[in-house]
Design a protein around this motif. Structure first.
Motif, PDB file in Angstrom:
ATOM      1  N   ARG A 509      10.124  28.754  22.274  1.00  0.00           N
ATOM      2  CA  ARG A 509      10.249  30.200  22.181  1.00  0.00           C
ATOM      3  C   ARG A 509      11.303  30.563  21.142  1.00  0.00           C
ATOM      4  O   ARG A 509      12.309  29.852  21.007  1.00  0.00           O
ATOM      5  N   PRO A 510      11.111  31.650  20.408  1.00  0.00           N
ATOM      6  CA  PRO A 510      12.149  32.084  19.457  1.00  0.00           C
ATOM      7  C   PRO A 510      13.483  32.361  20.126  1.00  0.00           C
ATOM      8  O   PRO A 510      14.544  32.162  19.532  1.00  0.00           O
ATOM      9  N   SER A 511      13.426  32.784  21.385  1.00  0.00           N
ATOM     10  CA  SER A 511      14.654  33.121  22.114  1.00  0.00           C
ATOM     11  C   SER A 511      15.260  31.918  22.826  1.00  0.00           C
ATOM     12  O   SER A 511      16.307  32.044  23.457  1.00  0.00           O
ATOM     13  N   GLY A 512      14.608  30.746  22.739  1.00  0.00           N
ATOM     14  CA  GLY A 512      15.099  29.556  23.418  1.00  0.00           C
ATOM     15  C   GLY A 512      14.155  29.108  24.511  1.00  0.00           C
ATOM     16  O   GLY A 512      13.423  29.902  25.106  1.00  0.00           O
ATOM     17  N   GLY A 513      14.155  27.816  24.792  1.00  0.00           N
ATOM     18  CA  GLY A 513      13.253  27.272  25.787  1.00  0.00           C
ATOM     19  C   GLY A 513      11.861  27.065  25.209  1.00  0.00           C
ATOM     20  O   GLY A 513      11.648  27.163  23.991  1.00  0.00           O
ATOM     21  N   TYR A 514      10.905  26.790  26.102  1.00  0.00           N
ATOM     22  CA  TYR A 514       9.535  26.484  25.674  1.00  0.00           C
ATOM     23  C   TYR A 514       8.537  27.322  26.451  1.00  0.00           C
ATOM     24  O   TYR A 514       8.751  27.683  27.607  1.00  0.00           O
ATOM     25  N   TYR A 515       7.400  27.629  25.776  1.00  0.00           N
ATOM     26  CA  TYR A 515       6.296  28.275  26.465  1.00  0.00           C
ATOM     27  C   TYR A 515       5.662  27.290  27.441  1.00  0.00           C
ATOM     28  O   TYR A 515       5.594  26.088  27.174  1.00  0.00           O
TER      29      TYR A 515
END
Length: 609
Positions: A509-515
Motif C-alpha cells: 500500500r502507498p500508506s504502508g503495509g500490504y493489500y
C-alpha cells in the motif's frame, strides 16, 4: 627623429665672420631636407607596389592551382554544406532483427497562413473549420482579421486535407513540405520505440526528435548524416513481438489483470526478442503523460523496465544457487522447514506445514519460505547482498532506453536479520521484470553475467562469472522440477523442457503495509532446460481467476498458463524445435524421489504480538 635646423646658429656665426651669406646655408639645408622626404616617399611607394604584386601573384596562383585540380578530377554532383543550418529533417529508420521496418519517415505537408495576404479571411476560416473540425471557426476569424502576420494552421496534414485546403483558393493559405515520423505497426512495440515529436520548425522543414524509448536514446545517432541513412537494427523479432502482445492481452483479459508484462531474451547474447507492457499506446498518436495519480495507470508506463515490484518466490533460487556454489548445501541436503520460524518479533510461515525437514531441492519445488530463509542464514547478510549485487539487482539495467534509470531497484537501506530473510523469498527488495530476466539469464548462461540489450548483433564483452557452471546446472535442474512436480505444473509444454519458478507477492500500500487481495504474480522461466537458449518472464498486475468456486491469484494459476501459451506460440516462431526425449535424466536422477506437489507459493509474514 631629430630635425636639422635650417639656420644653425654656429654656422651662421662662422659665415658672418668670414663674410659669407647666411641665406645660402638655409637654402642648402632646405634642399637636403626635401631630398630626404622624397627618398622616404619613394621607398614607401615601392614597398606598396611590391606588396600588391605579391598579393595578385598569390591570388592568381591559387585560382590557377584550383583550376588545375578541377580539370584533373572526376566530375561529381555538388553538395550543399551549410554549417549554420539549424533544422535536420532526415532521420534514419528503425528495423527489427530481420530488417522489417518499425519506424520510418513519410513526406507530408504543413499548412500555415499569412492573414495580411488574405482576400477573404472569413471564408477561409469557415473552409478550414469544415476541413479540420477540431479548429474553432470563431478563433480563426479573430486571428485572420486581426494584426497577425503569420500563424500555423496544422503542422501535419494528409494529402486529402491538403487538396481540400487548396480548393479553398485562398492565396494567404500556404503549404510547407516536411517529414513526419510514422510507425506502420501501430501500437506494436510501442514502449520500446517510444515515439517522436517536432523540435525546431520552419515553413519548409521540421526537426524530428525522439521523446521516449529507443527513439530518444539513439536520437543523435538517428539524426547523424554521417550514417548515410543506415537503419538502426533492434534485436526484437516483429513476429515474436506481435505474438507476445496478443497472448499477453488475452491472458490479461482472462485473468482480469490490471496490467501485464512479458520479456523473451536470448541467454547467450542478452538480446531481447520481444518485450511487452500492457496496456500500451499508439506512438503515431502518443497520449499525454499523467500529471497526478499512480504512474502505472498511464499506458505510457513501461512495466517491464520501469515497474518496481516485489517479485516474490522467483527470488528463492538466488540464495539456493549461491549456497550450492559455496558448497554449503547439495541438492539432497536436509533443510529445517519447521514452521513458523521466529526472527525478532516476526513469524515467517509457509502456506502448508511441510514437516520438520525438506531437501534443498524440495525447498524450491514446494516454495518453502522457511527453508529458503534457513539457507539464506547460512550465507550471511554480506554474502547475500554481494551476490544479489553481482546479479545486477541493485542498479538500473543497461538497456538502451531512456526509461532505464527510472527502473532502479528499491533496495533496503538497512539489512537487519528480518530484511535479509524476506529478501531471500522476494519481499523487501523491489526490481523490474527486466532485472529478473537478466538474473535468470545469468543462471541459464552457466553462471556468466548477462546484460540485456535491444541492439542486434552488437559485440559485447564477456560477462563476469558470478556463479560456477556446476551450481548453475544444479539450480536449473531444481527449476525444472518446479515445472514437472511443483507449483508450475501448468507450464509444461511437451518438447520444450521449461524450467522456472513461480512468485506471488502481495502489493504494498502507498500508506504502508500490504493489500490482502492485490498481488503481483510472476513466472520466471528458461527453456530448454538441458541447454537453455531463452529466458521468458511473465508478470501480471492484480490478476484474479475463478478456481474451485472461489478466486485464485497465485502465479501457478495466473502467470504460468499465460507463459505456457507464449512458449507454444513463440518457440516454433524463433526456430526452436520441440524435443521428444527427456533432457536431464542424469541430473534429475541425483535428486530425491518425487513427492506430491505442494500448494502455491503464497507467503505470510506476521508480527508476533
Amino acid at each position: 627623429m631629430i630635425r636639422t635646423p635650417l639656420r644653425p646658429l654656429a654656422r651662421i656665426l662662422r659665415a658672418r665672420e668670414h663674410g659669407e651669406n647666411p641665406d645660402e646655408i638655409e637654402a642648402e639645408n632646405r634642399r637636403l631636407r626635401h631630398e630626404a622626404i622624397q627618398h622616404k616617399a619613394r621607398r614607401r611607394a615601392e614597398g606598396r607596389l611590391v606588396l600588391m604584386a605579391g598579393f595578385f601573384l598569390l591570388a592568381f596562383g591559387t585560382v590557377g592551382v584550383r583550376m588545375g585540380v578541377l580539370a584533373s578530377s572526376n566530375p561529381s554532383e555538388p553538395r550543399s554544406q551549410v554549417l549554420s543550418a539549424q533544422i535536420i529533417s532526415q532521420r534514419a529508420d528503425i528495423t527489427d532483427r530481420r530488417g522489417r521496418v518499425l519506424a520510418t519517415n513519410l513526406l507530408t505537408h504543413s499548412v500555415y497562413a499569412h492573414p495580411q495576404q488574405m482576400v477573404d479571411p472569413i471564408g477561409a476560416a469557415q473552409g478550414l473549420a469544415r476541413i479540420f473540425p477540431d479548429l474553432s471557426e470563431e478563433k480563426l476569424i479573430r486571428d485572420f482579421t486581426g494584426n497577425r502576420k503569420f500563424m500555423w494552421i496544422k503542422r501535419k496534414i494528409s494529402p486529402e486535407q491538403m487538396q481540400a485546403v487548396h480548393d479553398i483558393g485562398e492565396p494567404g493559405l500556404l503549404f510547407g513540405p516536411r517529414e513526419m515520423r510514422i510507425y506502420p505497426n501501430g501500437d506494436l512495440a510501442s514502449h520500446i520505440l517510444g515515439g517522436s515529436g517536432f523540435g525546431n520548425e520552419g515553413v519548409s522543414s521540421a526537426e524530428v526528435l525522439g521523446v521516449a524509448g529507443v527513439e530518444k536514446a539513439f536520437d543523435n545517432w538517428l539524426r547523424d548524416p554521417s550514417n548515410d541513412g543506415a537503419p538502426l537494427a533492434l534485436s526484437i523479432d516483429l513476429s515474436a513481438q506481435a505474438a507476445m502482445e496478443e497472448v499477453l492481452a488475452s491472458g490479461m483479459a482472462l485473468m482480469s489483470a490490471k496490467g501485464a508484462a512479458g520479456i523473451l531474451m536470448e541467454v547467450e547474447t542478452g538480446e531481447i526478442l520481444a518485450m511487452a507492457s500492457l496496456p500500451d499506446f499508439d506512438p503515431n498518436n502518443r497520449p499525454r503523460p499523467l500529471l497526478k495519480g499512480d504512474a502505472s495507470d498511464s499506458p505510457l508506463f513501461n512495466r517491464a523496465v520501469q515497474g518496481q515490484y516485489e517479485l516474490g518466490s522467483t527470488f528463492k533460487i538466488f540464495p539456493v544457487a549461491q549456497a550450492l556454489d559455496l558448497k554449503l548445501i547439495n541438492p539432497n541436503s536436509g533443510i529445517n522447514s519447521k514452521s513458523p520460524m521466529k526472527i525478532g518479533k516476526y513469524l515467517i510461515n509457509d502456506f502448508n506445514n511441510y514437516g520438520p525437514q525438506l531437501s534443498a531441492t524440495d525447498v524450491i519445488v514446494k516454495s518453502s519460505n522457511v527453508g529458503t530463509v534457513r539457507i539464506a542464514q547460512m550465507l550471511g547478510v554480506e554474502r547475500q547482498k554481494d551476490f544479489l549485487q553481482k546479479l545486477g539487482l541493485f542498479e538500473p539495467t543497461s538497456i538502451e532506453m531512456v526509461e532505464a534509470p527510472t527502473g532502479r531497484p528499491l533496495v533496503p537501506p538497512r539489512w537487519p536479520a528480518v530484511t535479509a530473510a524476506t529478501v531471500a523469498f522476494g519481499h523487501g527488495l523491489a526490481a523490474s521484470p527486466l532485472h529478473l530476466a537478466a538474473a535468470y539469464a545469468t543462471i541459464a548462461n552457466r553462471g556468466k553475467r548477462v546484460e540485456p540489450t535491444l541492439i542486434h548483433g552488437r559485440k559485447r564483452p564477456e560477462g563476469e562469472q558470478v556463479l560456477s557452471p556446476r551450481a548453475a546446472e544444479l539450480a536449473i535442474s531444481m527449476l525444472r522440477q518446479v515445472v514437472t512436480r511443483g507449483t508450475a505444473k501448468q507450464a509444461e509444454v511437451e518438447g520444450y523442457e521449461i524450467a522456472g519458478k513461480t512468485g506471488t507477492a502481495d502489493k504494498p500500500r502507498p500508506s504502508g503495509g500490504y493489500y490482502k487481495n492485490k498481488v503481483i504474480s510472476t513466472f520466471a522461466s528458461m527453456f530448454p532446460a538441458s541447454d537453455p537458449k531463452y529466458v521468458l518472464i511473465v508478470t501480471l498486475d492484480e490478476p484474479s481467476v475463478g478456481s474451485g468456486g472461489g478466486e485464485s491469484r497465485t502465479a501457478g494459476a495466473t502467470a504460468v498458463p499465460v507463459a505456457a501459451e507464449l512458449v507454444r506460440r513463440l518457440a516454433p516462431m524463433i526456430g526452436l524445435e520441440a524435443k521428444t526425449d527427456e533432457s536431464l535424466p542424469s541430473i534429475a536422477a541425483r535428486f530425491q524421489p518425487h513427492v506430491e506437489p505442494g500448494p502455491h507459493d503464497e507467503i505470510k509474514l506476521v508480527a508476533n504480538q
